[in-house]
Design an enzyme around this catalytic site. Sequence first.
Site, PDB file in Angstrom:
ATOM      1  N   HIS A  63    -114.016 -30.630  24.188  1.00 58.90           N
ATOM      2  CA  HIS A  63    -113.291 -29.854  25.210  1.00 58.90           C
ATOM      3  C   HIS A  63    -114.083 -29.765  26.514  1.00 58.90           C
ATOM      4  O   HIS A  63    -115.077 -29.052  26.595  1.00 58.90           O
ATOM      5  CB  HIS A  63    -113.018 -28.453  24.653  1.00 58.90           C
ATOM      6  CG  HIS A  63    -112.178 -27.599  25.548  1.00 58.90           C
ATOM      7  ND1 HIS A  63    -110.810 -27.460  25.380  1.00 58.90           N
ATOM      8  CD2 HIS A  63    -112.488 -26.833  26.616  1.00 58.90           C
ATOM      9  CE1 HIS A  63    -110.339 -26.643  26.305  1.00 58.90           C
ATOM     10  NE2 HIS A  63    -111.335 -26.246  27.078  1.00 58.90           N
ATOM     11  N   SER A 147     -95.684 -20.380  33.325  1.00 56.50           N
ATOM     12  CA  SER A 147     -95.014 -19.334  32.550  1.00 56.50           C
ATOM     13  C   SER A 147     -93.679 -18.928  33.183  1.00 56.50           C
ATOM     14  O   SER A 147     -92.843 -18.321  32.533  1.00 56.50           O
ATOM     15  CB  SER A 147     -95.919 -18.102  32.449  1.00 56.50           C
ATOM     16  OG  SER A 147     -96.166 -17.586  33.748  1.00 56.50           O
ATOM     17  N   GLU A 212    -109.049 -16.093  24.398  1.00 57.83           N
ATOM     18  CA  GLU A 212    -110.382 -16.266  24.974  1.00 57.83           C
ATOM     19  C   GLU A 212    -110.987 -14.912  25.347  1.00 57.83           C
ATOM     20  O   GLU A 212    -112.172 -14.674  25.114  1.00 57.83           O
ATOM     21  CB  GLU A 212    -110.258 -17.164  26.215  1.00 57.83           C
ATOM     22  CG  GLU A 212    -111.560 -17.390  26.970  1.00 57.83           C
ATOM     23  CD  GLU A 212    -111.393 -18.380  28.110  1.00 57.83           C
ATOM     24  OE1 GLU A 212    -110.241 -18.747  28.428  1.00 57.83           O
ATOM     25  OE2 GLU A 212    -112.419 -18.791  28.692  1.00 57.83           O
ATOM     26  N   ASP A 308    -116.786 -26.986  27.376  1.00 64.53           N
ATOM     27  CA  ASP A 308    -115.822 -26.526  28.363  1.00 64.53           C
ATOM     28  C   ASP A 308    -116.184 -27.226  29.686  1.00 64.53           C
ATOM     29  O   ASP A 308    -117.000 -28.147  29.693  1.00 64.53           O
ATOM     30  CB  ASP A 308    -115.850 -24.996  28.496  1.00 64.53           C
ATOM     31  CG  ASP A 308    -114.443 -24.428  28.768  1.00 64.53           C
ATOM     32  OD1 ASP A 308    -113.570 -25.195  29.201  1.00 64.53           O
ATOM     33  OD2 ASP A 308    -114.236 -23.219  28.559  1.00 64.53           O
TER      34      ASP A 308
HETATM   35  C1  BEZ Z   1     -98.888 -19.350  34.963  1.00 68.01           C
HETATM   36  O1  BEZ Z   1     -98.189 -20.283  35.338  1.00 68.01           O
HETATM   37  O2  BEZ Z   1     -98.417 -18.393  34.360  1.00 68.01           O
HETATM   38  C2  BEZ Z   1    -100.372 -19.362  35.204  1.00 68.01           C
HETATM   39  C3  BEZ Z   1    -100.966 -20.390  35.917  1.00 68.01           C
HETATM   40  C4  BEZ Z   1    -102.333 -20.378  36.130  1.00 68.01           C
HETATM   41  C5  BEZ Z   1    -103.111 -19.353  35.609  1.00 68.01           C
HETATM   42  C6  BEZ Z   1    -102.508 -18.342  34.899  1.00 68.01           C
HETATM   43  C7  BEZ Z   1    -101.143 -18.341  34.707  1.00 68.01           C
HETATM   44 FE   FE2 Z   2    -111.267 -24.829  28.717  1.00 60.90          FE
END
Ligand code: BEZ
Ligand code: FE2
Length: 405
Positions: A63, A147, A212, A308
């Site tokens: 990762h 989202s 996380e 990471d």
């Molecule tokens: C989102 O699209 O919800 C999002 C994008 C970047 C960081 C956190 C959330």
């Molecule tokens: Fe990551």
Amino acid sequence: MTHIIIADYIYTPEGFQENLAVAFTHIIKEIDTLDILKAKYPHANIIQTAEHCVLYPGFINTHVHLEFSANKTALKYGSFMPWLDSVIEHREALVGKCDNEIMRRECDTMLRSGITTFGAISSFGNELEVCEETPQRVVFFNELIGSNAQYADMLYGDFMERVKVSMSCQKSSRITPAIAIHSPYSVHPIILQKAVNVAKEHTLPLCTHFLESQAEREWLEHGKGELKGFFEKYFKTSTPVTNIQEFMYAFDRYPTHFTHCVQANKAELEYLAQKGHSIAHCPRSNRYLGCGRLAIETLSLPYSVATDGLSSNDSLNIFDELRAALMLHHQVPIEKLANTLINAITTNAAEILGINSGKIEVGKLADFAVVTLPEMPKRKEEIALWSILHTKEVSEVYIGGEKYI
Ligand code: BEZ
Ligand code: FE2
């Protein structure tokens, strides 16, 4: 061309073995004494490693975010939410600054620490060219994020374009196309399920960040905490798009590599174990972002150890990561921990990424890292520990039987 490599110790599935040699082409042909191998392969090229050398399978960093390799001091460390805010603020500039030269240098840092395969998490596809050119095997995780239902289709379309491009890479580039879901809080469940279905349909490796930080847990469980302010500020929303259970269920029938899991509870970890999933453990990233410690000593599922990106780390050298893990997990007896960590970045990581390497065993790919110890170890049970403590860079690296260092 067949080669025979000899080292004082060979890390095999049966432990560190002496007086053995390995015959290989692009794969491992045979493991036996030098005399027997020489008789069987009279024309083989003999590689005699230096004194006090240990032959390991090539190491695997499951990762890493190469796109953030330009970060040195731009991002705020110490606590997750201020860090995430700083990512939003500096992301464009950091990704813009991160040219191929910078990413090449970081692939080279990994190579010099013995990394022969890495999992590259890619949000924009910018690192594909470097990953095609690098000698290492790369599992190229195209990341899905978004989202907000309003933009979900557009973001999914862009994601699928990147998936297709990585699927059309030349076989010779050693790239395996793969899929990454950013996280439970940042991916809408509808496009999440579509992406999981794509992974299933094409049998692509799948990974996701998961639990996380404490802020993530609070947001997903109660719709409260620091992430609430973040979503109100940047996305004009105030409720999470999913919860912990619903998110885990989405991966029920497809083994997935869950990154971090620091804030997962016992029941959630057991659920992941039962469904055949695995964890990417990133000790320095977790420490630098104030996320806590993953209790690796109680895990019942396979895990890898990974760096990471430089967005939450100070180097991509896997030995730096292992030394940090030795310090962070002071609860675990040090010799036992050292052996577990080596196993995590070889055997476990290869199985997790579906690469036929990670073990010095007949039929595996001839990916090796040669570690030179400063002197002959006095006790055999300490070889893993001395390897971790005394190695900044490895002495030799082979990938598919070709020497790169
Ligand atoms: C989102 O699209 O919800 C999002 C994008 C970047 C960081 C956190 C959330
Ligand atoms: Fe990551």
